[in-house]
Design an enzyme around this catalytic site. Structure first.
Site, PDB file in Angstrom:
ATOM      1  N   GLU A  32       0.869  -1.171   0.000  1.00 30.96           N
ATOM      2  CA  GLU A  32       0.000   0.000   0.000  1.00 30.96           C
ATOM      3  C   GLU A  32       0.914   1.231   0.000  1.00 30.96           C
ATOM      4  O   GLU A  32       1.815   1.323   0.846  1.00 30.96           O
ATOM      5  CB  GLU A  32      -0.882  -0.003   1.255  1.00 30.96           C
ATOM      6  CG  GLU A  32      -1.830   1.165   1.238  1.00 30.96           C
ATOM      7  CD  GLU A  32      -2.720   1.259   2.476  1.00 30.96           C
ATOM      8  OE1 GLU A  32      -2.697   0.347   3.322  1.00 30.96           O
ATOM      9  OE2 GLU A  32      -3.425   2.271   2.555  1.00 30.96           O
ATOM     10  N   ARG A 258       5.333 -12.755   9.733  1.00 31.29           N
ATOM     11  CA  ARG A 258       5.865 -11.414   9.601  1.00 31.29           C
ATOM     12  C   ARG A 258       7.226 -11.310  10.263  1.00 31.29           C
ATOM     13  O   ARG A 258       7.431 -11.878  11.328  1.00 31.29           O
ATOM     14  CB  ARG A 258       4.941 -10.531  10.441  1.00 31.29           C
ATOM     15  CG  ARG A 258       4.275  -9.451   9.777  1.00 31.29           C
ATOM     16  CD  ARG A 258       3.442  -8.677  10.769  1.00 31.29           C
ATOM     17  NE  ARG A 258       3.649  -7.296  10.425  1.00 31.29           N
ATOM     18  CZ  ARG A 258       3.078  -6.727   9.379  1.00 31.29           C
ATOM     19  NH1 ARG A 258       2.226  -7.388   8.632  1.00 31.29           N
ATOM     20  NH2 ARG A 258       3.353  -5.479   9.085  1.00 31.29           N
ATOM     21  N   LYS A 268       4.485   0.784   8.935  1.00 33.79           N
ATOM     22  CA  LYS A 268       4.576   2.065   8.233  1.00 33.79           C
ATOM     23  C   LYS A 268       3.919   3.181   9.025  1.00 33.79           C
ATOM     24  O   LYS A 268       4.398   4.308   9.052  1.00 33.79           O
ATOM     25  CB  LYS A 268       3.896   1.963   6.863  1.00 33.79           C
ATOM     26  CG  LYS A 268       4.690   1.203   5.832  1.00 33.79           C
ATOM     27  CD  LYS A 268       4.092   1.452   4.448  1.00 33.79           C
ATOM     28  CE  LYS A 268       3.797   0.173   3.695  1.00 33.79           C
ATOM     29  NZ  LYS A 268       2.379  -0.168   3.657  1.00 33.79           N
TER      30      LYS A 268
END
Ligand code: ATP
Ligand code: MG
Ligand code: MG
Length: 556
Positions: A32, A258, A268
């Site tokens: 994204e 992750r 982020k």
């Protein structure tokens, strides 16, 4: 090969290729564009592009851009740059989920026509109440049984901007009693009047992530859609969307764990907070765990790929110590970075028996194993600098460096003896008077062994340089996972290390005068340094960032 080996996703792919389920694989990396990429993304990039490379497949770069308020072109540009810098190239042009907005809309209309989607008027809060909990089934919305005609009309009017933001949604009609909360009539469209970096003001309704992601994967004929474990419970919804929209692709989602890095942050949103609150100089501050920050710090693409290979791919917890990252970077630089001498904390040494014309300099290779890196002259003059801590008036046991009356080898030069210590009024050592053994250039002294070798620079020839030294950005292992006495999370910014950066002036061999930005060097006996990508300018005082020390000092 250079990518993570023998993990379960590779096993699946090999079976799929062998059985003929797929002739070739197609992966994608779907960030994204709401921030700069970080070390966790580097793992995902190496996985997706690495698999395409190993199995002769293709990997798309797709911007998952369905949240217009948080996304912008700067992030798009930085993501492209970071992927390429890491050494990868996507198939064809970059894709945008927003390129599929028309198709996504048409598919949604199709779902309404089949009675599989409806327009809901519940507020976000009501919707939460109706959703139920893990142990309690949800309740059907009172708007769930609207007719297909009414839904079609309302959805068109949503699109045409007739309703206020947030006042209506389009939801899939799946099962409010499902054990999987993601299947309790998930919202697939919301009304939001926001300018979009790619589609401008064309849309005031935007599709939601799960719906968009599954459709985008199918449109692009992705075979293996790899994501992190928190999406495991979304997979049934992913499969539902693929099965219920008129797409030809049949992508399958697989999840892996992750990456988390101790003493760091991999989100982020939180990294954005560090930037906007000015705790760091920007997304590419050398202390940031962003790809662009690590690049500016002097990390190499090869070093980051080696790290990604080492952390591997699995479904188990993947919390990694900083020393693993630094170890990979160091290992790679050891072989690739030429070497020079620089003194960071100088003490003046006067050579009392320096004889102009007689005292010689030597030529030295830039790397012991790379003749092709070339050589330079290492000049000497009556005054040199050595590191303060390479001298001890009262040396500890086993001391191999300089002490009063003792000898050391000056790297690439003579053996030197310390004859006198000069102190100031406070008793601080300010200067050493030393003499050279003129018969030791390129050969061992007669009749005695000199064990210590120290780095040094000639005061007359050295170039002053700016050096930024870095320490960990946070003072605790898991800065975003600390709870206070009240059980609430303590803001991670409370754990910022106030001493994470220090700028000093040092002295280096004059080869530093003509370096371009991003030139990586080993300063012998100290560590790896890089000329700053942005602030180092030819013709001005060189600016170096410390990449990593020669030894692991995280454990200390
Ligand atoms: P963030 O919370 O930092 O924004 P994200 O998962 O929302 O992370 P995306 O831009 O959606 O970020 O991620 C693009 C791809 O990178 C996804 O496939 C995601 O699974 C992967 N990814 C993101 N963070 C990590 C991580 N820490 N470890 C491994 N893969 C990651
Ligand atoms: Mg995401
Ligand atoms: Mg995110």
């Amino acid at each position: 090969d250079q990518f993570a080996e023998n993990h379960f996703i590779r096993t699946i792919i090999e079976e799929d290729l062998q059985s003929g389920k797929h002739i070739a694989i197609q992966t994608r990396f779907p960030p994204e564009p709401n921030g700069y990429l970080h070390i966790g993304h580097a793992k995902s990039i190496c996985l997706n592009f690495g698999l395409a490379y190993v199995y002769d497949g293709k990997c798309n770069l797709r911007f998952d851009d369905t949240n217009p308020e948080k996304e912008n072109q700067e992030y798009v540009d930085s993501i492209k740059e970071d992927v390429q810098w890491l050494g990868f190239q996507w198939e064809g042009e970059p894709r945008y989920a927003s390129d599929y907005f028309d198709q996504l809309f048409d598919f949604a209309v199709g779902l309404i026509k089949e009675g599989k989607a409806y327009v809901d008027d519940l507020t976000a809060e009501e919707m939460r109440e109706y959703r139920g909990t893990l142990t309690e089934a949800g309740k059907n919305s009172p708007y769930r049984e609207r007719s297909i005609e009414e839904n079609l009309d309302l959805f068109m009017r949503m699109k045409n901007g007739e309703f206020a933001d947030g006042s209506k949604t389009l939801r899939l009609k799946i099962d409010m009693a499902s054990g999987n909360i993601n299947l309790r009539d998930p919202v697939i469209y919301r009304i939001r009047r926001a300018h979009h970096h790619n589609t401008g003001d064309k849309w005031c309704i935007y599709p939601m992530y799960d719906y968009t992601h599954a459709v985008s994967d199918a449109i692009e004929n992705i075979t293996h859609s790899l994501c992190t474990l928190e999406f495991e419970s979304h997979r049934p919804l992913y499969d539902w969307v693929v099965a219920n929209t008129p797409v030809t692709g049949k992508p399958h989602q697989y999840e892996f764990s992750r990456l988390e890095l101790l003493y760091s942050i991999t989100s982020k949103r939180k990294l954005n907070q560090l930037v906007t609150e000015n705790h760091v100089s920007g997304w590419n501050d050398p202390r940031m765990p962003t790809i662009s920050g690590m690049r500016r710090r002097g990390y190499t693409p090869e070093g980051l790929r080696l790290f990604a290979k080492r952390v591997g791919i699995s479904k188990s917890e993947n919390i990694v110590d900083m020393s693993v990252l630094e170890g990979a970077v160091r290992e790679e630089l050891e072989n690739s970075a030429p070497r020079l001498m620089a003194v960071l904390n100088p003490i003046k040494v006067t050579l009392t028996n320096f004889e102009a014309g007689k005292t010689q300099s030597r030529s030295a290779a830039f790397h012991p194993n790379h003749e092709e890196f070339g050589e330079r002259d290492v000049p000497i003059s009556p005054t040199i600098y050595i590191e303060q801590d390479d001298f001890a008036e009262e040396p500890p046991k086993g001391w191999k460096r300089l002490t009063l009356g003792g000898e050391v080898r000056l790297r690439h030069s003579y053996v030197m003896k310390c004859d006198e210590v000069v102190k100031d009024a406070n008793g601080q050592v300010v200067e050493l008077k030393c003499s050279l053994d003129h018969d030791t250039l390129g050969k061992n002294p007669e009749g005695r062994k000199v064990k210590g070798v120290i780095h040094w620079v000639s005061a007359e020839h050295a170039t002053p340089i700016k050096v930024r030294l870095y320490d960990r950005l946070f003072t605790v292992e898991r800065p975003d996972a600390v709870r206070g006495d009240d059980g609430e999370y303590v803001p991670f910014t409370d754990f910022l290390n106030p001493n994470s950066m220090q700028e000093i002036t040092a002295y280096a061999e004059s080869v530093v005068n003509d370096l371009p930005p991003e030139s990586r060097w080993q300063f012998e006996r100290i560590g790896y340094f890089v000329t700053d990508r942005f602030e180092h300018k030819q013709g001005e005082m060189p600016v170096f960032n410390k990449t990593v020390g020669l030894k692991d000092n995280w454990q200390a």
